[in-house]
Design an enzyme around this catalytic site. Sequence first.
Site: not given
Ligand code: COA
Length: 321
Positions: A114, A239, A269
């Site tokens: 990215c 980004h 993204n």
């Molecule tokens: N829909 C509903 N629930 C979801 C889900 C979805 N699409 N994806 C994950 N969950 C659930 C998980 O299973 C978890 O459930 P649990 O608590 O029962 O285990 C809960 O939501 C929280 O998951 P978590 O991974 O802790 O969520 P988060 O608040 O960290 O958000 C992201 C997840 C991916 C949005 C966040 O971590 C993020 O934005 N990370 C950066 C990713 C990124 O930018 N990547 C690109 C890099 S260039």
Amino acid sequence: MKGINILSTGLALPGRRVTNDDMAAMVETSDEWISTRTGIRQRYFCAEGQAGWQLAAQAGARALENAGVSPHQIGVCLVATMTPAFATPSAACLVQRQLGLEESTLCFDINAACSGFVYALITARALLESSPKPYALVIGAEALSKVTDFTDRSTCVLFGDGAAAAVMELTDLPFAAVQGARGDDQALVCPGFGSAPQHLSMDGRAVFRFAVEVLPRCVDGVLEQSGLAMNDIDYVVCHQANKRIIDHVVRRAGADPAKFYMNMDRYGNTSAASIPLALEDMRAAGLLRPGMRLVCAGFGGGFTWGGVLVHWNVKGETVCD
Ligand code: COA
């Protein structure tokens, strides 16, 4: 050191628009979860048989037209992508053929995930210093749907496909850039040629922590190096991975949120394509005026990160033969 002047941009999107509700029909998720955690509301996916390089070529053609630059004036053509259709030919070579760029054009792909578009701007700037031609075509293009695991709700809702391109030249105005790399094969892994994983995998929390560590550093580094203050910058174009990550950078910088353009709601993204897609949306919306100063800042797999100072259409006119 000469700076980067972007004359214009152009974009190309695949035809299949997929809303959060459409994603909820595939995996257990909801529009509410996706939009509150990420700011994403829809994305586009390639149709069967559609490749990222085709989008790259369309975006490149539109950017050339918008800039008023002809293909024979291009000395460097770089495609930033982590989802090339082939290891060889590169997407950049296929763009060369499609757009009729001259055979003397330096064409290759850059994979910095990215951060790819920022890496490509920095690289193209250096290459233009020794190019007989005045312009570089710098493209970000991704077909992430081809490596997405559509049974993994924690990743499949995040990514989208698309391409956008910028036509750039050197300017006597200042250059400033920071970049970095920190090898990591756990937090974000995308399948490559002959590698074991079938799909993109990500530790979302680790990537979030990384992003909020390096993104402010990219913005601050460019300001410090250029001697400019945030008030001297018209827009910061980050980004477009996640609204919450950009909100963090805004808070940390104590900056006006309106300066931080966001459009992940429309595209998700799109990795290396996200920054030029934002630039093109801003251009099309009439937000960019000649002589504006922008900071582009990216972070991503690798890990990689980079920030760069961009001058927008300094001469204020398109350049014709
Ligand atoms: N829909 C509903 N629930 C979801 C889900 C979805 N699409 N994806 C994950 N969950 C659930 C998980 O299973 C978890 O459930 P649990 O608590 O029962 O285990 C809960 O939501 C929280 O998951 P978590 O991974 O802790 O969520 P988060 O608040 O960290 O958000 C992201 C997840 C991916 C949005 C966040 O971590 C993020 O934005 N990370 C950066 C990713 C990124 O930018 N990547 C690109 C890099 S260039």
